[in-house]
Design a protein around this motif. Structure first.
Motif, PDB file in Angstrom:
ATOM      1  N   LEU A 188       4.883 -10.674   7.136  1.00  0.00           N
ATOM      2  CA  LEU A 188       3.547 -10.087   6.952  1.00  0.00           C
ATOM      3  C   LEU A 188       3.410  -8.738   7.647  1.00  0.00           C
ATOM      4  CD1 LEU A 188       1.249 -13.260   7.202  1.00  0.00           C
ATOM      5  CD2 LEU A 188       1.909 -12.005   5.159  1.00  0.00           C
ATOM      6  N   SER A 189       4.086  -8.594   8.794  1.00  0.00           N
ATOM      7  CA  SER A 189       3.935  -7.317   9.516  1.00  0.00           C
ATOM      8  C   SER A 189       4.664  -6.186   8.786  1.00  0.00           C
ATOM      9  CB  SER A 189       4.469  -7.461  10.942  1.00  0.00           C
ATOM     10  OG  SER A 189       5.858  -7.696  10.902  1.00  0.00           O
ATOM     11  N   LYS A 190       5.508  -6.557   7.810  1.00  0.00           N
ATOM     12  CA  LYS A 190       6.272  -5.519   7.111  1.00  0.00           C
ATOM     13  C   LYS A 190       5.613  -5.056   5.806  1.00  0.00           C
ATOM     14  CE  LYS A 190      10.636  -6.724   9.176  1.00  0.00           C
ATOM     15  NZ  LYS A 190      10.593  -8.118   9.615  1.00  0.00           N
ATOM     16  N   LEU A 191       4.557  -5.746   5.379  1.00  0.00           N
ATOM     17  CA  LEU A 191       3.921  -5.346   4.114  1.00  0.00           C
ATOM     18  C   LEU A 191       3.224  -3.998   4.295  1.00  0.00           C
ATOM     19  CD1 LEU A 191       2.182  -8.662   2.872  1.00  0.00           C
ATOM     20  CD2 LEU A 191       4.289  -7.628   2.013  1.00  0.00           C
ATOM     21  N   ASN A 192       3.402  -3.104   3.298  1.00  0.00           N
ATOM     22  CA  ASN A 192       2.658  -1.852   3.403  1.00  0.00           C
ATOM     23  C   ASN A 192       1.329  -1.977   2.651  1.00  0.00           C
ATOM     24  OD1 ASN A 192       3.056  -1.339   0.648  1.00  0.00           O
ATOM     25  ND2 ASN A 192       4.986  -0.252   1.040  1.00  0.00           N
ATOM     26  N   PHE A 193       0.514  -0.960   2.749  1.00  0.00           N
ATOM     27  CA  PHE A 193      -0.846  -1.089   2.216  1.00  0.00           C
ATOM     28  C   PHE A 193      -0.843  -1.335   0.703  1.00  0.00           C
ATOM     29  CE2 PHE A 193      -5.358   0.280   1.614  1.00  0.00           C
ATOM     30  CZ  PHE A 193      -5.899  -0.711   2.429  1.00  0.00           C
ATOM     31  N   GLU A 194       0.089  -0.697   0.034  1.00  0.00           N
ATOM     32  CA  GLU A 194       0.187  -0.871  -1.422  1.00  0.00           C
ATOM     33  C   GLU A 194       0.475  -2.346  -1.754  1.00  0.00           C
ATOM     34  OE1 GLU A 194       3.010   1.849  -3.039  1.00  0.00           O
ATOM     35  OE2 GLU A 194       2.740   1.101  -5.088  1.00  0.00           O
ATOM     36  N   GLU A 195       1.367  -2.934  -0.958  1.00  0.00           N
ATOM     37  CA  GLU A 195       1.716  -4.346  -1.191  1.00  0.00           C
ATOM     38  C   GLU A 195       0.534  -5.281  -0.880  1.00  0.00           C
ATOM     39  OE1 GLU A 195       6.511  -4.364  -0.306  1.00  0.00           O
ATOM     40  OE2 GLU A 195       5.130  -3.974   1.355  1.00  0.00           O
ATOM     41  N   VAL A 196      -0.213  -4.911   0.136  1.00  0.00           N
ATOM     42  CA  VAL A 196      -1.389  -5.722   0.490  1.00  0.00           C
ATOM     43  C   VAL A 196      -2.407  -5.667  -0.648  1.00  0.00           C
ATOM     44  CG1 VAL A 196      -3.320  -5.945   2.111  1.00  0.00           C
ATOM     45  CG2 VAL A 196      -1.034  -5.446   2.972  1.00  0.00           C
ATOM     46  N   ILE A 197      -2.614  -4.471  -1.189  1.00  0.00           N
ATOM     47  CA  ILE A 197      -3.557  -4.326  -2.310  1.00  0.00           C
ATOM     48  C   ILE A 197      -3.046  -5.136  -3.509  1.00  0.00           C
ATOM     49  CG2 ILE A 197      -4.569  -2.647  -3.981  1.00  0.00           C
ATOM     50  CD1 ILE A 197      -5.774  -2.399  -1.165  1.00  0.00           C
ATOM     51  N   GLY A 198      -1.734  -5.100  -3.712  1.00  0.00           N
ATOM     52  CA  GLY A 198      -1.129  -5.868  -4.812  1.00  0.00           C
ATOM     53  C   GLY A 198      -1.413  -7.353  -4.656  1.00  0.00           C
ATOM     54  N   LEU A 199      -1.310  -7.819  -3.426  1.00  0.00           N
ATOM     55  CA  LEU A 199      -1.562  -9.238  -3.125  1.00  0.00           C
ATOM     56  C   LEU A 199      -3.036  -9.565  -3.398  1.00  0.00           C
ATOM     57  CD1 LEU A 199      -0.100 -11.708  -1.847  1.00  0.00           C
ATOM     58  CD2 LEU A 199      -0.930 -10.919   0.376  1.00  0.00           C
ATOM     59  N   ALA A 200      -3.913  -8.679  -2.926  1.00  0.00           N
ATOM     60  CA  ALA A 200      -5.357  -8.895  -3.103  1.00  0.00           C
ATOM     61  C   ALA A 200      -5.738  -8.893  -4.588  1.00  0.00           C
ATOM     62  CB  ALA A 200      -6.133  -7.818  -2.350  1.00  0.00           C
ATOM     63  N   GLY A 201      -4.957  -8.178  -5.387  1.00  0.00           N
ATOM     64  CA  GLY A 201      -5.226  -8.122  -6.827  1.00  0.00           C
ATOM     65  C   GLY A 201      -4.883  -9.418  -7.554  1.00  0.00           C
ATOM     66  N   LYS A 202      -4.256 -10.335  -6.864  1.00  0.00           N
ATOM     67  CA  LYS A 202      -3.841 -11.578  -7.513  1.00  0.00           C
ATOM     68  C   LYS A 202      -4.822 -12.728  -7.283  1.00  0.00           C
ATOM     69  CE  LYS A 202       1.120 -10.528  -7.250  1.00  0.00           C
ATOM     70  NZ  LYS A 202       1.234  -9.901  -8.561  1.00  0.00           N
TER      71      LYS A 202
END
Ligand SMILES: Nc1ncnc2c1ncn2[C@@H]1O[C@H](COP(=O)(O)OP(=O)(O)OP(=O)(O)O)[C@@H](O)[C@H]1O
Length: 415
Positions: A142-156
């Motif tokens: 989790l500490s390695k996710l970048n903001f783009e990846e976090v947004i991608g996750l939230a989009g699911k």
């Protein structure tokens, strides 16, 4: 029967049925049960162990009997050759799981998280073979996710789906704030399952929402969905609330034999069978036997509870310690004797004092009105004699024993 199970040999089928029966026993909900059977069938066919995840919020370092409900189920899986994945939510722990809380939890420091996690592992060794357990910390990914990846996750996931969570609904209804970061807790817990690729996730029924997130996100990431297994919640000593450290209604697995025995004897009679079922390793036939005897009156509830208490002590200490705790309990509480050791209070006040004042000064009660209620209920004794009168004037003497209820004693010493 699933298609997969049709391909199984007689021997495998018998094994499948045996394991299914074991895992279903005592479990409150399996979502969905046919998938568990299919996963087990596949595991037998391919000779591949299943991966079972248990997520832990490292904010509660003392393992109590409530936790053992899930730990015993995990042990069954481990005993049958499956792989246990313990997931310490060191990253999520910094956010604070909002489950069951109507306000945001305090964020933990790195040191607190590490200390708590270590304590968990030491105590889990009493149940599981820790050498075979996979340990994971979700900060690893989790500490390695970048903001783009976090947004991608939230989009699911949709906001409506997140709002189904009871405590979020409640907080909105009561006008209490929810910070955006709290919405990420279930997302992260779900993402843990994407990374771990576990087949099953276990938890108490209070984890219903969180563990379903694992199924949701594994599917969104094109993985095989985990089966969710929810264990019933064990009520604590008050008999009402879930056993929990914060509610102080718990029996810790590291407590002394005497403490454990005494606390177990204080659970309400109605909960006894649930305890036999969830925290002992009695087989269903033995529990049925106890139930029948209790119903017919041939077994006294007190004797059944003594058996339960002794079993609990011997599980976490040994038979000798359990015998000793029982003997002491009998001596103190059943025969009305007093224990050999008890807290002492050095008396420095007047040598004649009102009973309620004595009870407050010795710290047995925090107020005179509480003390009066206990006297009215017949729960106060001086040197073993019941006190009926709340205005009684007591002559203070060296060695005077003040007793409240069955288990609280103070010995007065006068210099
Ligand atoms: N009283 C209980 N009965 C059954 N399962 C429980 C009980 N308490 C905790 N569990 C389960 O144990 C697992 C670990 O729980 P967790 O670390 O979140 O503890 P917790 O519920 O916060 O405990 P506490 O309230 O004592 O701090 C979860 O799956 C939870 O559902």
């Amino acid at each position: 029967m699933t298609k997969l199970s049709e391909q199984l040999s007689e021997q495998h089928l018998t094994e499948l049925k045996r394991q299914m029966k074991l895992y279903v026993q005592g479990t409150q909900e399996i979502i969905p049960s046919e998938e568990l059977e299919a996963k087990l069938a596949k595991s037998l066919l391919e000779n591949r162990p299943l991966k079972i995840k248990l997520g832990l919020d490292p904010s509660a370092p003392d393992v109590h009997l409530g936790h053992t409900v899930v730990l015993n189920k995990l042990k069954q899986f481990q005993d049958n050759g499956h792989i246990i994945q313990l997931l310490i939510g060191d990253f999520t722990g910094k956010i604070g799981d909002p489950t069951g809380k109507s306000i945001a939890r305090k964020q933990l420091t790195d040191e607190e998280v590490k200390h708590n996690a270590k304590t968990y592992f030491e105590q889990f060794g009493k149940f599981l073979n820790m050498e075979k357990v996979e340990l994971h910390y979700n900060s690893e990914w989790l500490s390695k996710l970048n903001f783009e990846e976090v947004i991608g996750l939230a989009g699911k996931i949709t906001v409506a789906r997140l709002m189904e969570r009871d405590d979020f609904e409640e907080r909105i209804a009561f006008g209490k704030p929810i910070s955006l970061h709290e919405f990420f807790y279930p997302l992260m817990q779900g993402y843990d399952s994407v990374i771990l690729e576990n087949d099953i996730e276990l938890g108490g029924t209070d984890q219903h929402f969180n563990v379903l997130m694992g199924r949701h996100f594994q599917e969104k990431f094109g993985k095989e969905k985990q089966v969710v297994m929810l264990m019933p919640l064990l009520e604590g000593l008050d008999g009402v609330e879930k056993m929990s450290k914060s509610k102080k209604n718990y029996i810790g697995i590291d407590e002394s034999p005497q403490e454990m025995y005494g606390k177990s004897m204080s659970i309400p009679d109605e909960l006894m069978l649930k305890y036999f079922n969830l925290v002992t390793n009695f087989c269903p036939e033995e529990i049925e036997d106890i139930t029948a005897k209790l119903e017919s009156g041939s077994l006294h509830p007190r004797d059944a509870k003594m058996r339960l208490s002794k079993t609990i002590v011997s599980m976490y200490h040994d038979e000798d310690a359990a015998d000793k705790a029982e003997q002491e309990f009998i001596a103190v509480f059943q025969k009305g004797n007093i224990p050999e050791e008890m807290p002492k209070h050095h008396w420095s006040g007047e040598n004649i004092v009102e009973i309620v004042q004595l009870l407050v000064t010795t710290g047995l009660f925090s107020s005179k009105s509480e003390a009066k209620r206990m006297i009215a209920g017949g729960g106060v004794r001086l040197n073993g004699e019941k006190v009926d009168d709340a205005t009684l004037q007591v002559k203070i003497e060296n060695g005077l024993i003040v007793q409240v209820g069955k288990r609280k004693f103070v010995e007065i010493s006068v210099k």
